[in-house]
Each structure stands twice: as C-alpha cells, then as structure tokens.
Design an enzyme around this catalytic site. Structure first.
Site, PDB file in Angstrom:
ATOM      1  N   ASP A  10       0.868  -1.176   0.000  1.00  0.00           N
ATOM      2  CA  ASP A  10       0.000   0.000   0.000  1.00  0.00           C
ATOM      3  C   ASP A  10       0.912   1.236   0.000  1.00  0.00           C
ATOM      4  O   ASP A  10       2.119   1.135   0.266  1.00  0.00           O
ATOM      5  CB  ASP A  10      -0.879  -0.044   1.263  1.00  0.00           C
ATOM      6  CG  ASP A  10      -1.659   1.234   1.485  1.00  0.00           C
ATOM      7  OD1 ASP A  10      -2.360   1.668   0.543  1.00  0.00           O
ATOM      8  OD2 ASP A  10      -1.562   1.802   2.592  1.00  0.00           O
ATOM      9  N   ILE A  11       0.337   2.410  -0.269  1.00  0.00           N
ATOM     10  CA  ILE A  11       1.153   3.631  -0.297  1.00  0.00           C
ATOM     11  C   ILE A  11       1.017   4.432   0.989  1.00  0.00           C
ATOM     12  O   ILE A  11       1.926   4.488   1.808  1.00  0.00           O
ATOM     13  CB  ILE A  11       0.788   4.507  -1.519  1.00  0.00           C
ATOM     14  CG1 ILE A  11       1.195   3.796  -2.825  1.00  0.00           C
ATOM     15  CG2 ILE A  11       1.493   5.865  -1.432  1.00  0.00           C
ATOM     16  CD1 ILE A  11       0.863   4.570  -4.086  1.00  0.00           C
ATOM     17  N   ASP A  12      -0.129   5.072   1.174  1.00  0.00           N
ATOM     18  CA  ASP A  12      -0.296   6.014   2.277  1.00  0.00           C
ATOM     19  C   ASP A  12      -0.317   5.309   3.634  1.00  0.00           C
ATOM     20  O   ASP A  12      -1.145   4.436   3.884  1.00  0.00           O
ATOM     21  CB  ASP A  12      -1.581   6.818   2.086  1.00  0.00           C
ATOM     22  CG  ASP A  12      -1.547   7.615   0.784  1.00  0.00           C
ATOM     23  OD1 ASP A  12      -0.807   8.610   0.731  1.00  0.00           O
ATOM     24  OD2 ASP A  12      -2.252   7.231  -0.168  1.00  0.00           O
ATOM     25  N   GLY A  45      -5.350   2.660  -3.191  1.00  0.00           N
ATOM     26  CA  GLY A  45      -6.618   3.260  -3.580  1.00  0.00           C
ATOM     27  C   GLY A  45      -6.417   4.452  -4.489  1.00  0.00           C
ATOM     28  O   GLY A  45      -7.376   4.961  -5.073  1.00  0.00           O
ATOM     29  N   LYS A 187      -8.815  -4.507  -3.547  1.00  0.00           N
ATOM     30  CA  LYS A 187      -7.412  -4.748  -3.870  1.00  0.00           C
ATOM     31  C   LYS A 187      -7.149  -6.239  -4.057  1.00  0.00           C
ATOM     32  O   LYS A 187      -6.354  -6.634  -4.906  1.00  0.00           O
ATOM     33  CB  LYS A 187      -6.512  -4.205  -2.754  1.00  0.00           C
ATOM     34  CG  LYS A 187      -6.446  -2.694  -2.658  1.00  0.00           C
ATOM     35  CD  LYS A 187      -5.433  -2.273  -1.595  1.00  0.00           C
ATOM     36  CE  LYS A 187      -5.379  -0.768  -1.453  1.00  0.00           C
ATOM     37  NZ  LYS A 187      -4.369  -0.344  -0.448  1.00  0.00           N
TER      38      LYS A 187
END
Length: 260
Positions: A10-12, A45, A187
């Site tokens: 994931d990123i954030d 997302g 996801k």
C-alpha cells in the site's frame, strides 16, 4: 535464499509516512527485494496519475490502483473495472440534492462536479499532498470510463448512499470523503489478476497495509503484514504486525517474514 515471491505495498501510511515522504529504509528495502529477484508491486486506492513519481523513484511498473479497479502488470493494463455509468448518474443527482460534491476519476485525470474550492474537497485532497488537483467539469462522468469517484460528505451521511446504490461500495478514507467503487471490487481481486498471470502460489504472496481498504487484501494474502500505525481492525486480520511506517516499519516487516 527464499524462493521468488511477489510483495504488494500500500502507499499512504505504508510506503509513505504521515508527511507523505518515502523513508530511505523503505526505498533501500524495495531495491534489495528486486536484487534478490522478487517481484515488487503497489496496491493502492490512489489513481495511477497520483503516484507516477513514486513508481519512477522505486522503478515499479506493476500495480493495483483504484482499490483493484485498474491493474497494470509490467507496464501493460491487464484488468479494468469501471463504475456503472447509469448508476453513477443517479448517484450524482442524489448527491447534488444533498449538496455533497463528487470528484470523478479515470486513469488519467480527475474532475469535480462543483467548483473544487469547496471546503470538503480542499481539506481532504490536500492531505494527500499531490502535485495535481481536480479542475471543474460537471460532465466529466459522461462518455468515459471511470474507475473510482470520491463522494464528499460528513461521517455517517454515506449511509443513505450505501442503502440506495447497490452497484457501488463506499469506503471512507477521510472525515469528509468516501471512495465510490464498483460493488465487490477490492485490492484482493486486483491482486489476483497479477498473481494468476505470474503463477505465484499463496505461499509466495506478501502484502503490507494499514487502512480499511487493505482489509480484504490482508485477509486474502497468506503472508499479510499490518503496519504498526494501522487501525486495530486492520491489525486483527493480518498474520504479522510490524513497526510503524516512521520507525522503519517496511524494513522491519520484510526482515520479520524472512524476505530480507
């Protein structure tokens, strides 16, 4: 050395810290994974245009974006699942009646159906610290494929939409904003498109995440890792819990599962 695996980040709150910066230890860990022959991918997302710089920095060309609705494998689009246009038109009308703005998003851009200076839009989007912001185009949703939209409303007011628009799932990510996704999209489903193509077994799959939109991914992936800063509901479904993102959580987690 471990057999070749695929690792989804994931990123954030996972790759990026709370200041939206990539810790040097996380960057180094990603390149070490690739040196060992592992496949490294992003599962977020965010829209593709919201993390181009990060992909370039990490030299990653495989990703699951829009919570599974737009999937790219080694630079090639292999899956796209747009929102149902007629249902989105009806939702737009209902949202306008309730003075709830919408931002429409395709794979290249985003546009707001009200002037984007609206308080709900500016306060939520500003927290992403993007280099792009939505322009105003109330007709952007017409005649194009959209993979996600953002509904802006205070907490609790999304219940009306959840009860009324069954073609969509609604996932809150900010006190003023909710993701609008195709019903059943996640996801996890986007990840399946990649792992099926690459032929990775369940035991060769790893995923790191911290938010509500990571729950299905962390439930689906056998070797799942929740960040130390993750919500308790996210930690509860993960096999492992690493340190927080700003305490070298990525590096620690990869060492914990034996990949580094």
């Amino acid at each position: 050395m471990k057999e070749k695996s695929v690792i989804f980040f994931d990123i954030d709150g996972t790759l990026l810290d709370h200041e939206k910066k990539l810790p040097s230890s996380a960057k180094e860990a990603v390149f070490k994974l690739k040196e060992k022959g592992h496949e490294v991918a992003i599962a977020t997302g965010r829209a593709p245009f919201m993390f181009e710089g990060l992909r370039r920095e990490l030299e990653i060309d495989t990703f699951v974006s829009y919570n599974g609705q737009y999937v790219v494998l080694q630079g090639e689009v292999i899956y796209a699942n747009p929102l149902k246009a007629a249902a989105l038109e009806q939702l737009t009308k209902a949202a306008l009646e309730r003075e709830h703005p919408i931002v429409y998003m395709d794979h290249e851009d985003m546009r707001a159906n009200v002037p984007p200076e609206h308080k709900y839009i500016t306060e939520s989007i500003s927290e992403l610290r993007l280099d792009v912001s939505p322009a105003h185009d109330p007709l952007y949703h017409q005649g194009r494929e959209l993979y996600q939209s953002l509904l802006f409303c205070p907490e609790g007011e999304e219940r009306f939409y959840e009860e009324t628009f069954k073609d969509f799932d609604f996932i809150r990510w900010h006190p003023f904003s909710v993701d609008i996704l195709p019903s059943g999209g996640s996801k996890a489903k986007g990840i399946e498109k990649i792992t099926e193509r690459l032929g990775f077994s369940k035991g060769q799959q790893y995923a790191f995440g911290d938010g509500l939109n990571d729950i299905e991914m962390l439930t689906h992936i056998e070797n799942s890792v929740a960040m130390g800063n993750a919500l308790e509901s996210v930690k509860a479904v993960a096999k492992y819990v690493t340190k927080p993102v700003d305490e070298e959580g990525i590096l620690h987690g990869l060492q914990m599962v034996g990949l580094l």
